[in-house]
Write an enzyme that holds these catalytic residues in place. Structure first.
Site, mmCIF file in Angstrom:
data_model
loop_
_atom_site.group_PDB
_atom_site.id
_atom_site.type_symbol
_atom_site.label_atom_id
_atom_site.label_comp_id
_atom_site.label_asym_id
_atom_site.label_seq_id
_atom_site.Cartn_x
_atom_site.Cartn_y
_atom_site.Cartn_z
ATOM 1 N N PHE A 1 6.399 -12.917 4.771
ATOM 2 C CA PHE A 1 4.993 -12.921 4.352
ATOM 3 C C PHE A 1 4.817 -11.863 3.274
ATOM 4 O O PHE A 1 5.091 -10.686 3.507
ATOM 5 C CB PHE A 1 4.040 -12.623 5.517
ATOM 6 N N ASP B 1 9.531 -5.175 0.392
ATOM 7 C CA ASP B 1 8.101 -5.174 0.712
ATOM 8 C C ASP B 1 7.927 -4.307 1.957
ATOM 9 O O ASP B 1 8.245 -4.739 3.066
ATOM 10 C CB ASP B 1 7.639 -6.626 0.930
ATOM 11 N N LYS C 1 -1.502 -1.378 2.859
ATOM 12 C CA LYS C 1 -1.944 -1.186 4.246
ATOM 13 C C LYS C 1 -2.227 0.289 4.600
ATOM 14 O O LYS C 1 -3.286 0.784 4.278
ATOM 15 C CB LYS C 1 -0.960 -1.850 5.211
HETATM 16 C C1 LIG Z 1 -0.275 -7.483 4.795
HETATM 17 C C2 LIG Z 1 0.963 -7.737 4.030
HETATM 18 C C3 LIG Z 1 0.913 -8.161 2.696
HETATM 19 C C4 LIG Z 1 -0.377 -8.480 1.989
HETATM 20 O O1 LIG Z 1 -1.223 -7.387 1.891
HETATM 21 P P1 LIG Z 1 -2.773 -7.612 1.525
HETATM 22 O O2 LIG Z 1 -3.307 -6.221 1.412
HETATM 23 O O3 LIG Z 1 -3.373 -8.393 2.657
HETATM 24 O O4 LIG Z 1 -2.823 -8.372 0.256
HETATM 25 C C5 LIG Z 1 2.110 -8.327 2.030
HETATM 26 N N1 LIG Z 1 3.289 -8.073 2.629
HETATM 27 C C6 LIG Z 1 3.366 -7.656 3.903
HETATM 28 C C7 LIG Z 1 4.701 -7.367 4.509
HETATM 29 C C8 LIG Z 1 2.208 -7.496 4.654
HETATM 30 O O5 LIG Z 1 2.292 -7.125 5.926
#
Ligand SMILES: *Cc1c(COP(=O)(O)O)cnc(C)c1O
Length: 385
Positions: free
Chosen positions: A132, A216, A245
């Site tokens: 994700f 990520d 986050k």
């Molecule tokens: C939450 C998340 C995203 C997206 O972040 P947003 O602030 O909602 O755009 C991307 N990668 C990972 C691993 C995430 O947990």
């Protein structure tokens, strides 16, 4: 306003893209939340790993209060101190290159995608099944999940999803690959830790073919696993990381942080965002990063993580526990969404079901041993009910 009034406003006025649970929160402090009726909850979700220092951490609140009354915004046409200091601290505490700020996780991944494409024009991306990376078109194209992608086709071309195995990742990378993008620990799909072999195979393949390795760390970074960044524990150094986050201590900010090699790929005019790195969010993030980059706090995360994982493994209906530090999920032999709802409404414990049988726990990094015991008691009761 009452919950019923809010639900009516939502019904008439809010686009229905969220499935909200029927609770109205009005206040938070540390590991606790309070609803509109004054009920106290233990928060083991942290707004999906955002309020990782607990709700309204006094040093973050103070940094924001101090900045918000002096200067809120001037744009990136000018200098402000918080974002420059934050960039320095982010770089020094990770890959030693340079930082691009934005406002969310998806945007941090967009920046990474654009940077990698500029470094290798028309290059392709390799991502892992189950990943994700966000909801914007680039980050959605990097998110190989049928239910999220299908309604929005056609997506951005040039993304290829493979199994998260060393063999598949090695085989997928060649001279046309701009980057391999991986979550060292996949969060949204239910806390799946990618093996060291996997990350190392991606590293080796990227080195062989001159591609960028991008991690990520939006969910698994910022101390969540007991080191500031998850890659530290895997012993594999990426060329860039994305973070968001928990970075803002509760406020919205994202960042792409590069190592030396990619530090100067983007130049003036290549990318930008009006609000990015604004003084208020940057001041909050600087406080959050200083608090998180603390060996004592990170050692606590590892210890509390073991306590929670061991406790979960003892509970009835828990068949497996996965994760690192305080990024954990348990596999149940009963329906996780129902357990999550019972825990919330009857035990006042906030958790999250990521799938039919998977319950995810992301407590604050500041959680106490006593709070973990209390959460385990509440979850045990919810599992019995
Ligand atoms: C939450 C998340 C995203 C997206 O972040 P947003 O602030 O909602 O755009 C991307 N990668 C990972 C691993 C995430 O947990």
């Amino acid at each position: 306003m009452s919950l019923a009034e809010l639900q009516e406003l939502e019904r008439t006025s809010v686009i229905g893209s969220y499935a909200r649970l029927p609770v109205e929160f009005v206040r938070g402090e540390g590991s606790r939340l309070w609803d509109v009726d004054g009920n106290e909850y233990l928060d083991f979700l942290c707004g999906i790993s955002v309020t990782s220092l607990g709700h309204c951490h006094p040093r973050v609140v103070e940094a924001v209060r101090d900045q918000v009354g002096r200067l809120m915004h001037v744009s990136n046409l000018f200098y402000t101190e918080p974002s420059m200091r934050l960039a320095q601290k982010l770089s020094q505490s990770s890959l030693g290159g340079k930082v691009f700020f934005c406002n969310s996780g998806a945007e941090a991944n967009e920046a990474a995608i654009k940077l990698a494409r500029k470094a290798r024009p028309a290059g392709e991306f390799v991502v892992a099944l189950g990943a994700f990376h966000g909801r914007t078109y680039g980050s959605l194209s990097a998110t190989p999940q049928e239910s999220k992608q299908a309604p929005f086709a056609p997506l951005v071309p040039g993304f290829r999803a493979v199994e998260a195995t060393p063999e598949a990742l090695s085989a997928a990378v060649d001279q046309r690959t701009a980057a391999v993008i991986l979550e060292p620990i996949q969060g949204e799909s239910g806390v799946h830790v990618l093996s060291e072999q996997c990350l190392q195979a991606a590293r080796d393949a990227c080195d062989e073919h001159g591609a960028a390795l991008i991690f990520d760390e939006i969910q698994c970074g910022m101390g969540r696993t007991g080191t500031l960044w998850a890659y530290e524990q895997a012993g594999v150094r990426p060329d860039a990381i994305t973070t968001a986050k928990a970075l803002g201590g509760g406020l919205p900010i994202g960042a792409l942080v590069t190592g030396e090699r990619l530090a100067d790929v983007l130049s003036a005019g290549d990318h930008g965002s009006t609000f990015a790195g604004g003084p208020v969010v940057a001041a909050a993030a600087l406080a959050a990063l200083e608090l998180t980059d603390d060996p004592r706090l990170l050692a606590d995360v590892q210890q509390r993580g073991r306590q929670l994982a061991d406790g979960l493994a003892q509970l009835a209906h828990v068949v497996a526990v996965r994760g690192r530090g305080l990024m954990l999920a348990c596999e149940l032999d009963v329906a996780a969404p129902e357990v999550m709802r019972t825990a919330l409404s009857q035990q006042r414990l906030v958790t999250n079901a990521t799938g039919p049988t998977t319950l995810r726990l992301l407590p604050p990094l500041t959680v106490s041993a006593a709070e973990i015991d209390e959460a385990l008691r509440r979850l045990a009761a919810a599992l019995e009910g």
